[in-house]
Design an enzyme around this catalytic site. Structure first.
Site, short mmCIF file in Angstrom:
data_model
loop_
_atom_site.label_atom_id
_atom_site.label_comp_id
_atom_site.label_asym_id
_atom_site.label_seq_id
_atom_site.Cartn_x
_atom_site.Cartn_y
_atom_site.Cartn_z
N SER A 81 61.03 15.07 43.96
CA SER A 81 59.62 14.96 43.63
C SER A 81 58.96 13.89 44.48
O SER A 81 58.97 13.97 45.71
CB SER A 81 59.47 14.69 42.13
OG SER A 81 58.16 14.95 41.69
N ASP B 100 59.04 26.36 40.56
CA ASP B 100 58.52 25.01 40.37
C ASP B 100 56.99 25.08 40.29
O ASP B 100 56.32 25.34 41.29
CB ASP B 100 58.95 24.11 41.53
CG ASP B 100 58.67 22.63 41.29
OD1 ASP B 100 57.81 22.33 40.44
OD2 ASP B 100 59.31 21.79 41.94
N HIS C 76 61.15 22.54 38.28
CA HIS C 76 61.22 21.24 38.94
C HIS C 76 62.50 20.54 38.50
O HIS C 76 62.47 19.60 37.69
CB HIS C 76 59.97 20.44 38.55
CG HIS C 76 59.65 19.30 39.46
ND1 HIS C 76 59.47 19.44 40.82
CD2 HIS C 76 59.45 17.98 39.20
CE1 HIS C 76 59.17 18.27 41.35
NE2 HIS C 76 59.16 17.36 40.39
#
Length: 662
Positions: A209, A315, A346
């Site tokens: 991320s 995601d 994610h």
């Protein structure tokens, strides 16, 4: 390669015995094994680096690195805290080691990994717990692990600026310090200098991320010494995180994220930076200079590092548009690359494919940081998950023979439920819907064959052969609104029964179990043991596998959105997220066009009725086999194509009436 899950460990209530075991591991290792972990030119144990160093005796220290910036305006250069753990035996022998670095804003506010681990320190401020498994697994194998607090977070000075110059310099300065080009200090404010003579200067950055985004950004500076990056679910352009062609995606702007990650002490001193973030990122969706600073795609030409990219195809936080455009930009530069694509959301690969991920990452770092010729760069480039836990590989990605093919929407027997094929729709064919901000892509897909006022859908017949899409798609629409603003959504749907990861649930495709497995070594403060996971699956009769959005007011470009003139036709292209999906024989492929995608897209200021000109609309798909594969799958080969009488645009003739097509 056997799964590297260690046997039950000697209880840490007996530290003396544990230390003796660690010492014996070094003494009994093959001759030269300990040295090989740091010295790429020396003798190496066959296969790769081995756990010959003690973890409990490792050196744990914090170095404050001078960034050369004064982001908080206090009159002195900001220093970032870099917490380091490295093998003590290597230091005692004068052997240098490479570095695995994860630079993050989350070490105190939010934590890292599936268990939200935070950094911890002893009473003197020395680091105790290093979140995640990197230290437990790699330090015994001859690596240093370095976790950097981005400016304005945890123990670092300055202000976070959400992917901007300060964030990037936070990590780049540490790479420079490891290579003797920046200054490090023993304390946050002191003058005692600290060098990195223990490092080879070879750095691999990794992270999920935001952390992986920083890895992308630092690689885009071309900094020397950064040998490889492993971005997981990472951003390549911050504009595309907050907007989709002018349409605002749900969530606060970058100033809100900054407020969430900053350390308490930074909140007052960083108000000016937050104000600049808010002013530079208006929710209009217009492109500004702030977004130019946070767009790393142009920097792909500077990338020296190899890239091992990992992303979840579902995601919905950092969408695969980021992966697709970054991957394509790197490919143009000939960067060495590898990719894993899961069907999760994610999620870190440690949590969706742990037993394969850790040894693969080990071999990747061994090759690029220690110089092992283990062949990983010659193995298949891509691992792609097809169903929960079922993976395939490709020599290159997208596969050779992948070419763009065009499918066109056409009217069906029932308004709003049309067909999708290779022939253009008749002139004058239209389909209309009214934006309903309460409806989502899952609602649309569930009613794909039933006309509803909030969407229009177009489907192929049952496919005669599998149809594989690999890469990024786009949908060109010519639309006439009946209001001054409008948002558009386009989704691709696989219509047919399947068992998929439940990416829309809380775990985004995984289920966390209570049992733990241990990876590497540990101490009472940092055990190296993590909860197991398993796929969380769900059965469905329709799978949305790619989507894209746009604000119609940005039809002429991203610089400025414009009010729409009701009754005027506008042309716009929606970029759909990259994917690798096989629509099996017997299933149908659908394109759905609608307005606001509830839960993902913020509504426009109006909820207009929109009319789609079908003749002047089309979808471009990256198909393995291109037009030939499409013809076989749709059994449409050899049918005569309608001959348009007007000049062609890339997606059909221009409309004869008033239009503002770019």
């Amino acid at each position: 390669m056997p799964i590297p899950v260690r046997k039950p460990r000697i209880p840490w209530s007996t530290p003396l015995l544990a230390g003796l075991v660690a010492l014996l591991a070094v003494l009994l290792a093959p001759p030269g094994a300990a040295h090989a972990a740091q010295d790429p030119a020396g003798a190496r144990p066959p296969g790769g680096s081995r756990p010959v160093y003690s973890y409990d005796r490792a050196i744990r220290e914090t170095v404050w690195v001078d960034t050369g910036l004064d982001g908080d305006g206090d009159g002195r250069a900001d220093r970032v805290a870099a917490d380091v753990i490295r093998p003590r035996e290597a230091a005692e022998q004068g052997r240098r080691v490479p570095v695995i670095m994860d630079a993050s804003p989350y070490y105190s506010c939010c934590g890292r990994g599936n268990e939200s681990q935070r950094k911890t320190y002893d009473a003197q401020g020395n680091p105790l717990q290093f979140p995640l498994y990197y230290d437990n697994y790699f330090v015994p194998r001859g690596y240093a692990v370095l976790l950097t607090d981005l400016t304005g977070t945890n123990r670092s000075d300055g202000c976070t600026d959400i992917g901007g110059p300060s964030d990037v310099q936070s990590a780049k300065a540490v790479v420079d310090w490891l290579n003797g080009r920046a200054r490090g200090y023993a304390s946050r404010t002191g003058t005692g200098r600290v060098g990195a003579g223990w490092s080879t200067g070879a750095v691999g950055m990794i992270g999920k991320s935001y952390d992986g985004t920083v890895a992308n950004a630092v690689a885009a500076t071309g900094v020397k010494g950064l040998k490889t990056i492993v971005p997981i679910g990472a951003i390549s352009s911050w504009y595309d995180y907050y907007f989709a062609k002018g349409a605002a995606l749900f969530g606060s702007g970058p100033d809100g994220l900054a407020a969430g990650v900053e350390s308490p002490g930074a909140r007052d001193r960083c108000r000016a930076v937050q104000r600049r973030l808010a002013e530079g990122a208006p929710r209009t969706g217009d492109w500004t200079s702030l977004w130019s600073e946070r767009d790393y795609l142009d920097g792909a030409r500077k990338v020296r590092a190899s890239v091992f990219a990992v992303h979840g195809k579902q995601d919905l936080n950092v969408r695969t548009k980021h992966l697709g455009q970054w991957w394509d930009a790197l490919a143009e530069q000939g960067v060495e690359r590898k990719i894993w694509l899961s069907t999760a959301g994610h999620v870190d690969p440690f949590d969706f494919r742990r037993e394969s991920w850790v040894p693969t990452l080990h071999r990747w770092f061994d090759h690029y940081l220690l110089g092992y010729d283990n062949g990983i760069e010659r193995e298949p480039m891509a691992d792609v998950e097809r169903a929960p836990g079922q993976w395939t590989t490709d020599r290159v990605w997208p596969p050779r023979g992948t070419r763009a093919a065009t499918l066109r929407p056409a009217p069906g027997p029932v308004p709003g439920a049309g067909t999708l094929g290779t022939r253009p729709a008749p002139y004058g064919s239209t389909a209309a819907f009214t934006d309903d901000p309460g409806r989502s892509e899952s609602d649309w897909a569930a009613t794909v064959d039933r006309p509803t006022p909030d969407k229009v859908a177009f489907t192929t017949g049952p496919l005669a052969h599998d149809l594989r899409l690999a890469g990024s798609s786009s949908v060109r629409l010519t639309v006439t609104p009946q209001a001054a603003s409008a948002h558009l959504s386009a989704v691709l749907v696989d219509l047919g029964p399947a068992t998929i990861r439940d990416y829309a649930a809380r775990g985004e495709g995984i289920r966390t179990l209570t049992e733990r497995t241990c990876w590497g070594d540990g101490t009472p403060a940092d055990t190296g043991c993590f909860q197991r996971t398993e796929p969380a699956a769900v059965s469905t009769d329709h799978t949305v596998f790619s989507r894209g959005w746009a604000d119609l007011g940005h039809y002429a470009g991203l610089a400025h959105g414009r009010p729409l003139t009701p009754g005027t036709a506008y042309g716009i292209t929606l970029d759909l997220a990259a994917t690798d999906h096989v629509v099996p024989a017997g299933h149908r492929l659908a394109l759905i066009v609608a307005g606001t995608d509830a839960g993902l897209l913020e509504p426009a200021s109006t909820t207009p009725r929109l009319t789609v000109d079908l003749r002047r609309s089309a979808v471009r798909l990256p198909l393995v086999g291109g037009d030939d594969a499409l013809a076989r799958a749709t059994a449409d080969a050899g049918r005569p194509q309608a001959r348009p009488t007007a000049p062609l645009t890339p997606y059909g003739p221009r409309p004869a009436g008033p239009t503002l097509l770019p």
